[in-house]
Design a protein around this motif. Structure first.
Motif, PDB file in Angstrom:
ATOM      1  N   UNK A   6      48.495  39.212  53.787  1.00 34.14           N
ATOM      2  CA  UNK A   6      47.775  40.315  53.165  1.00 34.14           C
ATOM      3  C   UNK A   6      48.397  41.651  53.548  1.00 34.14           C
ATOM      4  N   UNK A   7      48.772  41.795  54.794  1.00 36.88           N
ATOM      5  CA  UNK A   7      49.383  43.049  55.263  1.00 36.88           C
ATOM      6  C   UNK A   7      50.724  43.283  54.577  1.00 36.88           C
ATOM      7  N   UNK A   8      51.523  42.242  54.442  1.00 36.14           N
ATOM      8  CA  UNK A   8      52.807  42.369  53.759  1.00 36.14           C
ATOM      9  C   UNK A   8      52.596  42.764  52.291  1.00 36.14           C
ATOM     10  N   UNK A   9      51.628  42.157  51.631  1.00 41.17           N
ATOM     11  CA  UNK A   9      51.313  42.496  50.246  1.00 41.17           C
ATOM     12  C   UNK A   9      50.869  43.952  50.137  1.00 41.17           C
ATOM     13  N   UNK A  10      49.995  44.375  51.036  1.00 38.42           N
ATOM     14  CA  UNK A  10      49.503  45.754  51.002  1.00 38.42           C
ATOM     15  C   UNK A  10      50.623  46.748  51.309  1.00 38.42           C
ATOM     16  N   UNK A  11      51.520  46.396  52.224  1.00 41.32           N
ATOM     17  CA  UNK A  11      52.630  47.281  52.558  1.00 41.32           C
ATOM     18  C   UNK A  11      53.579  47.465  51.389  1.00 41.32           C
ATOM     19  N   UNK A  12      53.786  46.438  50.607  1.00 37.96           N
ATOM     20  CA  UNK A  12      54.738  46.550  49.501  1.00 37.96           C
ATOM     21  C   UNK A  12      54.051  47.020  48.220  1.00 37.96           C
ATOM     22  N   UNK A  13      53.079  46.286  47.714  1.00 41.22           N
ATOM     23  CA  UNK A  13      52.460  46.611  46.448  1.00 41.22           C
ATOM     24  C   UNK A  13      51.400  47.703  46.569  1.00 41.22           C
ATOM     25  N   UNK A  14      50.836  47.885  47.740  1.00 45.90           N
ATOM     26  CA  UNK A  14      49.876  48.969  47.932  1.00 45.90           C
ATOM     27  C   UNK A  14      50.525  50.324  47.759  1.00 45.90           C
ATOM     28  N   UNK A  15      51.747  50.463  48.270  1.00 50.30           N
ATOM     29  CA  UNK A  15      52.481  51.714  48.122  1.00 50.30           C
ATOM     30  C   UNK A  15      52.826  51.970  46.657  1.00 50.30           C
ATOM     31  N   UNK A  16      53.220  50.940  45.944  1.00 50.93           N
ATOM     32  CA  UNK A  16      53.529  51.071  44.522  1.00 50.93           C
ATOM     33  C   UNK A  16      52.266  51.489  43.757  1.00 50.93           C
ATOM     34  N   UNK A  17      51.150  50.855  44.067  1.00 53.32           N
ATOM     35  CA  UNK A  17      49.883  51.184  43.400  1.00 53.32           C
ATOM     36  C   UNK A  17      49.491  52.637  43.663  1.00 53.32           C
ATOM     37  N   UNK A  18      49.573  53.074  44.909  1.00 51.59           N
ATOM     38  CA  UNK A  18      49.210  54.460  45.222  1.00 51.59           C
ATOM     39  C   UNK A  18      50.156  55.446  44.551  1.00 51.59           C
ATOM     40  N   UNK A  19      51.450  55.135  44.508  1.00 48.61           N
ATOM     41  CA  UNK A  19      52.413  56.005  43.850  1.00 48.61           C
ATOM     42  C   UNK A  19      52.145  56.126  42.361  1.00 48.61           C
ATOM     43  N   UNK A  20      51.869  54.996  41.703  1.00 52.06           N
ATOM     44  CA  UNK A  20      51.561  55.024  40.275  1.00 52.06           C
ATOM     45  C   UNK A  20      50.260  55.764  39.996  1.00 52.06           C
ATOM     46  N   UNK A  21      49.269  55.573  40.849  1.00 56.60           N
ATOM     47  CA  UNK A  21      48.001  56.284  40.686  1.00 56.60           C
ATOM     48  C   UNK A  21      48.213  57.785  40.802  1.00 56.60           C
ATOM     49  N   UNK A  22      49.010  58.206  41.755  1.00 55.81           N
ATOM     50  CA  UNK A  22      49.311  59.628  41.935  1.00 55.81           C
ATOM     51  C   UNK A  22      49.994  60.193  40.685  1.00 55.81           C
ATOM     52  N   UNK A  23      50.991  59.481  40.183  1.00 53.36           N
ATOM     53  CA  UNK A  23      51.711  59.957  38.998  1.00 53.36           C
ATOM     54  C   UNK A  23      50.804  60.037  37.774  1.00 53.36           C
ATOM     55  N   UNK A  24      49.923  59.066  37.607  1.00 50.76           N
ATOM     56  CA  UNK A  24      48.998  59.082  36.477  1.00 50.76           C
ATOM     57  C   UNK A  24      48.040  60.256  36.589  1.00 50.76           C
ATOM     58  N   UNK A  25      47.486  60.496  37.765  1.00 50.60           N
ATOM     59  CA  UNK A  25      46.531  61.598  37.922  1.00 50.60           C
ATOM     60  C   UNK A  25      47.190  62.957  37.743  1.00 50.60           C
ATOM     61  N   UNK A  26      48.385  63.137  38.280  1.00 54.54           N
ATOM     62  CA  UNK A  26      49.087  64.410  38.104  1.00 54.54           C
ATOM     63  C   UNK A  26      49.471  64.594  36.642  1.00 54.54           C
TER      64      UNK A  26
END
Length: 58
Positions: A6-26
């Motif tokens: 779970x930690x490995x998944x969150x470290x890799x795909x969690x960062x991608x999800x947060x980055x995409x969310x940031x780009x969508x909101x901006x």
């Protein structure tokens, strides 16, 4: 799913999800149709509903 998986998944795909969310909101905030609302929100603090002489000094 173990903690390490779970930690490995969150470290890799969690960062991608947060980055995409940031780009969508901006991107959403910078759309031309939102320009008037953004300008109105920016001026809220500068609008003076009550002139200084009518304010309570308490």
């Amino acid at each position: 799913m173990t903690y390490n998986e779970f930690r490995h998944f969150a470290d890799s795909w969690g960062l991608v999800f947060m980055g995409l969310t940031y780009l969508v909101l901006v991107g959403w905030a910078l759309l031309p149709r939102n320009r008037a609302a953004n300008r109105a929100a920016a001026r809220i603090i500068l609008d003076d509903e009550h002139p200084a002489k009518e304010r309570d000094n308490g």
